[in-house]
Scaffold this motif. Sequence first.
Motif, PDB file in Angstrom:
ATOM      1  N   ILE A 120       0.835  -1.205   0.000  1.00 20.28           N
ATOM      2  CA  ILE A 120       0.000   0.000   0.000  1.00 20.28           C
ATOM      3  C   ILE A 120       0.873   1.260   0.000  1.00 20.28           C
ATOM      4  CG2 ILE A 120      -0.295   0.253   2.499  1.00 20.28           C
ATOM      5  CD1 ILE A 120      -3.216   0.533   0.161  1.00 20.28           C
ATOM      6  N   HIS A 121       2.110   1.149   0.484  1.00 21.21           N
ATOM      7  CA  HIS A 121       3.005   2.299   0.481  1.00 21.21           C
ATOM      8  C   HIS A 121       3.426   2.703  -0.933  1.00 21.21           C
ATOM      9  CE1 HIS A 121       3.383   1.194   4.771  1.00 21.21           C
ATOM     10  NE2 HIS A 121       3.390   2.498   4.911  1.00 21.21           N
ATOM     11  N   LEU A 122       3.321   1.769  -1.872  1.00 19.12           N
ATOM     12  CA  LEU A 122       3.580   2.135  -3.271  1.00 19.12           C
ATOM     13  C   LEU A 122       2.591   3.195  -3.740  1.00 19.12           C
ATOM     14  CD1 LEU A 122       4.293  -1.361  -4.873  1.00 19.12           C
ATOM     15  CD2 LEU A 122       5.941   0.462  -4.368  1.00 19.12           C
ATOM     16  N   LEU A 123       1.353   3.086  -3.284  1.00 19.61           N
ATOM     17  CA  LEU A 123       0.334   4.076  -3.622  1.00 19.61           C
ATOM     18  C   LEU A 123       0.699   5.442  -3.047  1.00 19.61           C
ATOM     19  CD1 LEU A 123      -2.354   4.355  -5.079  1.00 19.61           C
ATOM     20  CD2 LEU A 123      -3.496   3.666  -2.994  1.00 19.61           C
ATOM     21  N   SER A 124       1.229   5.449  -1.843  1.00 19.06           N
ATOM     22  CA  SER A 124       1.660   6.712  -1.235  1.00 19.06           C
ATOM     23  C   SER A 124       2.825   7.325  -2.011  1.00 19.06           C
ATOM     24  CB  SER A 124       2.079   6.479   0.214  1.00 19.06           C
ATOM     25  OG  SER A 124       1.000   5.996   0.962  1.00 19.06           O
ATOM     26  N   GLY A 125       3.761   6.475  -2.413  1.00 21.51           N
ATOM     27  CA  GLY A 125       4.877   6.966  -3.222  1.00 21.51           C
ATOM     28  C   GLY A 125       4.407   7.535  -4.542  1.00 21.51           C
ATOM     29  N   TRP A 126       3.471   6.826  -5.171  1.00 25.03           N
ATOM     30  CA  TRP A 126       2.934   7.320  -6.440  1.00 25.03           C
ATOM     31  C   TRP A 126       2.208   8.648  -6.236  1.00 25.03           C
ATOM     32  CZ3 TRP A 126       3.732   7.726 -11.184  1.00 25.03           C
ATOM     33  CH2 TRP A 126       2.754   8.238 -12.035  1.00 25.03           C
ATOM     34  N   THR A 127       1.500   8.799  -5.143  1.00 18.12           N
ATOM     35  CA  THR A 127       0.797  10.058  -4.861  1.00 18.12           C
ATOM     36  C   THR A 127       1.796  11.205  -4.770  1.00 18.12           C
ATOM     37  OG1 THR A 127      -1.010   8.922  -3.735  1.00 18.12           O
ATOM     38  CG2 THR A 127      -0.701  11.244  -3.205  1.00 18.12           C
ATOM     39  N   MET A 128       2.930  10.963  -4.131  1.00 10.76           N
ATOM     40  CA  MET A 128       3.941  12.021  -3.995  1.00 10.76           C
ATOM     41  C   MET A 128       4.560  12.395  -5.335  1.00 10.76           C
ATOM     42  SD  MET A 128       3.586  12.855  -0.961  1.00 10.76           S
ATOM     43  CE  MET A 128       4.847  14.112  -0.976  1.00 10.76           C
ATOM     44  N   VAL A 129       4.554  11.484  -6.287  1.00 11.27           N
ATOM     45  CA  VAL A 129       5.041  11.781  -7.636  1.00 11.27           C
ATOM     46  C   VAL A 129       3.934  12.436  -8.463  1.00 11.27           C
ATOM     47  CG1 VAL A 129       5.809  10.713  -9.794  1.00 11.27           C
ATOM     48  CG2 VAL A 129       6.751   9.933  -7.614  1.00 11.27           C
ATOM     49  N   ALA A 130       2.712  11.921  -8.349  1.00 15.47           N
ATOM     50  CA  ALA A 130       1.613  12.377  -9.198  1.00 15.47           C
ATOM     51  C   ALA A 130       1.091  13.758  -8.814  1.00 15.47           C
ATOM     52  CB  ALA A 130       0.470  11.364  -9.158  1.00 15.47           C
ATOM     53  N   LEU A 131       1.148  14.118  -7.532  1.00 11.87           N
ATOM     54  CA  LEU A 131       0.644  15.439  -7.135  1.00 11.87           C
ATOM     55  C   LEU A 131       1.351  16.581  -7.870  1.00 11.87           C
ATOM     56  CD1 LEU A 131       0.016  15.113  -3.284  1.00 11.87           C
ATOM     57  CD2 LEU A 131      -1.675  15.696  -5.029  1.00 11.87           C
ATOM     58  N   PRO A 132       2.688  16.645  -7.857  1.00  9.51           N
ATOM     59  CA  PRO A 132       3.337  17.736  -8.593  1.00  9.51           C
ATOM     60  C   PRO A 132       3.091  17.658 -10.099  1.00  9.51           C
ATOM     61  CG  PRO A 132       4.949  16.524  -7.262  1.00  9.51           C
ATOM     62  CD  PRO A 132       3.639  15.855  -7.087  1.00  9.51           C
ATOM     63  N   MET A 133       2.980  16.429 -10.627  1.00 13.45           N
ATOM     64  CA  MET A 133       2.707  16.303 -12.063  1.00 13.45           C
ATOM     65  C   MET A 133       1.320  16.861 -12.404  1.00 13.45           C
ATOM     66  SD  MET A 133       4.438  12.533 -12.689  1.00 13.45           S
ATOM     67  CE  MET A 133       3.306  12.119 -13.937  1.00 13.45           C
ATOM     68  N   ALA A 134       0.339  16.599 -11.548  1.00 12.07           N
ATOM     69  CA  ALA A 134      -1.016  17.098 -11.785  1.00 12.07           C
ATOM     70  C   ALA A 134      -1.073  18.618 -11.651  1.00 12.07           C
ATOM     71  CB  ALA A 134      -1.992  16.441 -10.814  1.00 12.07           C
ATOM     72  N   ILE A 135      -0.336  19.156 -10.699  1.00 10.31           N
ATOM     73  CA  ILE A 135      -0.281  20.615 -10.547  1.00 10.31           C
ATOM     74  C   ILE A 135       0.377  21.228 -11.777  1.00 10.31           C
ATOM     75  CG2 ILE A 135       0.767  22.493  -9.219  1.00 10.31           C
ATOM     76  CD1 ILE A 135       0.501  20.589  -6.751  1.00 10.31           C
ATOM     77  N   TYR A 136       1.446  20.635 -12.229  1.00 10.53           N
ATOM     78  CA  TYR A 136       2.138  21.115 -13.435  1.00 10.53           C
ATOM     79  C   TYR A 136       1.182  21.105 -14.631  1.00 10.53           C
ATOM     80  CZ  TYR A 136       5.600  21.425 -17.169  1.00 10.53           C
ATOM     81  OH  TYR A 136       6.299  21.803 -18.282  1.00 10.53           O
ATOM     82  N   ALA A 137       0.414  20.044 -14.764  1.00  9.24           N
ATOM     83  CA  ALA A 137      -0.542  19.955 -15.879  1.00  9.24           C
ATOM     84  C   ALA A 137      -1.576  21.068 -15.788  1.00  9.24           C
ATOM     85  CB  ALA A 137      -1.231  18.594 -15.878  1.00  9.24           C
ATOM     86  N   ALA A 138      -2.067  21.356 -14.595  1.00 11.24           N
ATOM     87  CA  ALA A 138      -3.063  22.425 -14.435  1.00 11.24           C
ATOM     88  C   ALA A 138      -2.454  23.778 -14.780  1.00 11.24           C
ATOM     89  CB  ALA A 138      -3.604  22.428 -13.014  1.00 11.24           C
ATOM     90  N   ARG A 139      -1.242  24.014 -14.345  1.00  8.38           N
ATOM     91  CA  ARG A 139      -0.598  25.313 -14.615  1.00  8.38           C
ATOM     92  C   ARG A 139      -0.279  25.501 -16.096  1.00  8.38           C
ATOM     93  NH1 ARG A 139       0.282  28.170 -10.321  1.00  8.38           N
ATOM     94  NH2 ARG A 139       2.076  29.346 -11.041  1.00  8.38           N
ATOM     95  N   ARG A 140      -0.152  24.390 -16.817  1.00  8.40           N
ATOM     96  CA  ARG A 140       0.086  24.437 -18.267  1.00  8.40           C
ATOM     97  C   ARG A 140      -1.230  24.326 -19.060  1.00  8.40           C
ATOM     98  NH1 ARG A 140       4.052  26.493 -16.969  1.00  8.40           N
ATOM     99  NH2 ARG A 140       6.152  25.667 -16.981  1.00  8.40           N
ATOM    100  N   HIS A 141      -2.364  24.388 -18.344  1.00  5.93           N
ATOM    101  CA  HIS A 141      -3.704  24.319 -18.943  1.00  5.93           C
ATOM    102  C   HIS A 141      -3.947  23.009 -19.685  1.00  5.93           C
ATOM    103  CE1 HIS A 141      -4.306  28.455 -17.742  1.00  5.93           C
ATOM    104  NE2 HIS A 141      -3.134  28.752 -18.281  1.00  5.93           N
ATOM    105  N   ARG A 142      -3.323  21.958 -19.217  1.00  4.16           N
ATOM    106  CA  ARG A 142      -3.582  20.604 -19.747  1.00  4.16           C
ATOM    107  C   ARG A 142      -4.673  19.984 -18.869  1.00  4.16           C
ATOM    108  NH1 ARG A 142       2.731  19.393 -20.127  1.00  4.16           N
ATOM    109  NH2 ARG A 142       3.174  20.664 -21.950  1.00  4.16           N
ATOM    110  N   VAL A 143      -5.886  20.426 -19.135  1.00  4.89           N
ATOM    111  CA  VAL A 143      -7.025  20.110 -18.275  1.00  4.89           C
ATOM    112  C   VAL A 143      -7.297  18.615 -18.225  1.00  4.89           C
ATOM    113  CG1 VAL A 143      -9.497  20.505 -17.918  1.00  4.89           C
ATOM    114  CG2 VAL A 143      -8.011  22.393 -18.652  1.00  4.89           C
ATOM    115  N   ALA A 144      -7.264  17.938 -19.356  1.00  3.19           N
ATOM    116  CA  ALA A 144      -7.569  16.501 -19.379  1.00  3.19           C
ATOM    117  C   ALA A 144      -6.543  15.719 -18.560  1.00  3.19           C
ATOM    118  CB  ALA A 144      -7.615  15.987 -20.816  1.00  3.19           C
ATOM    119  N   THR A 145      -5.275  16.067 -18.681  1.00  4.39           N
ATOM    120  CA  THR A 145      -4.229  15.390 -17.918  1.00  4.39           C
ATOM    121  C   THR A 145      -4.408  15.652 -16.424  1.00  4.39           C
ATOM    122  OG1 THR A 145      -2.708  15.606 -19.777  1.00  4.39           O
ATOM    123  CG2 THR A 145      -1.726  15.182 -17.612  1.00  4.39           C
TER     124      THR A 145
END
Length: 180
Positions: A120-145
């Motif tokens: 289950i800690h793999l999910l936590s690790g992935w969350t720590m990677v995916a959060l900044p990626m999702a923020i980056y996508a929003a700031r670049r107006h990549r809404v679907a991503t």
Amino acid sequence: MIPMTRLNRLVPSAVALTLLGAPLVGYLIRDGGRLVGAGALAFHAPRWGLLAAAPAAIQIHVAAALIALAIGLVLLAGVKGDRLHRTLGWVWVLAMATTAITSFFIHQINPGGPGGLSLIHLLSGWTMVALPMAIYAARRHRVATHRRAMTGMFVGGLIVAGLLTFLPGRLMWAIFFGPA
């Protein structure tokens, strides 16, 4: 023939259900009927004292997860892109990051494993990677991503992982269903 857009939504859901369902079925088979027999399933009023007696990391983890769940529901149901969405979104990101970080201090599932970490800690690790990626996508107006990443973290990191906390032997199981 299924339209490609529907297929694109169906395949990840089927994969997720398979990845989650297989271990659950394996657990239930290995359990040998103890889950439903011999009084192991006892419905009662929640025993909040068990949570109050838990280590601080677990208390913070549960509080952050509940905050993220509540805000996530509001964000999913509300208007996207306005000031409220962005403000609540940042609070959600902080709650999710807190939930993921505190999980690394919780070792009850696999105390003898490598560093006390479990799958289950793999999910936590992935969350720590995916959060900044999702923020980056929003700031670049990549809404679907951005939408896919945030919805995936909500479903996987909160709903699925949250449901797993209700398995026998886990704290939420003891609070709500375990023998009194």
